[in-house]
Write a protein that holds these residues in place. Structure first.
Motif, PDB file in Angstrom:
ATOM      1  N   ARG A 113      -3.977  -7.813 -10.384  1.00 38.05           N
ATOM      2  CA  ARG A 113      -2.504  -7.820 -10.012  1.00 38.05           C
ATOM      3  C   ARG A 113      -1.535  -7.873 -11.109  1.00 38.05           C
ATOM      4  N   VAL A 155      -5.877  -5.094  -7.090  1.00 40.23           N
ATOM      5  CA  VAL A 155      -5.290  -4.032  -6.600  1.00 40.23           C
ATOM      6  C   VAL A 155      -6.276  -2.818  -6.716  1.00 40.23           C
ATOM      7  N   ILE A 198      -4.498  -3.673  -1.621  1.00 41.55           N
ATOM      8  CA  ILE A 198      -4.115  -4.939  -2.252  1.00 41.55           C
ATOM      9  C   ILE A 198      -4.351  -6.118  -1.482  1.00 41.55           C
ATOM     10  N   ILE A 201      -1.266   2.767  -5.080  1.00 41.11           N
ATOM     11  CA  ILE A 201      -1.933   1.417  -4.571  1.00 41.11           C
ATOM     12  C   ILE A 201      -2.580   1.992  -3.081  1.00 41.11           C
ATOM     13  N   LYS A 212       0.887  -1.182   0.180  1.00 44.63           N
ATOM     14  CA  LYS A 212      -0.153   0.077   0.133  1.00 44.63           C
ATOM     15  C   LYS A 212       1.098   1.351   0.000  1.00 44.63           C
TER      16      LYS A 212
END
Length: 103
Positions: A90, A76, A71, A68, A54
């Motif tokens: 992802r 994501v 996640i 991000i 993150k």
């Protein structure tokens, strides 16, 4: 006359070894020039995807830049600006640019 044709049609020495050596060399060249570098790139990509956290700034395969926000193992959520959040697979991440220090 028949014997003269068969004598000239036989290969000039070496036999099967002269056929196998170039084939082995071609396989070795393909391995070192194509297969091995591709495997190395795939390992680096998998390592990069596994280290995502993150706050990391990333670029997707489509060229979208974002940070991000959340996640999981295969999803994501990217924060594109203060309001917009987008969900990606992802595997859609192309590269990690940097990690955001202040959140």
């Amino acid at each position: 006359m028949f014997q003269a044709m068969t004598a000239s049609a036989t290969p000039a020495g070496g036999g099967i070894v002269s056929l196998i050596v170039p084939l082995v060399l071609m396989v070795a060249i393909f391995y070192f020039l194509m297969i091995r570098p591709q495997n190395k790139k795939q390992k680096q990509r998998n390592s990069m995807l596994g280290q995502l956290k993150k706050g990391d700034k990333i670029v997707t395969i489509g060229g979208l830049h974002g940070t991000i926000a959340e996640i999981t193992d295969d999803v994501v959520v990217l924060r594109v600006n203060d309001v917009t959040k987008l969900t990606f697979d992802r595997n859609a991440i192309s590269s990690a640019v940097a990690r955001e220090t202040a959140e």
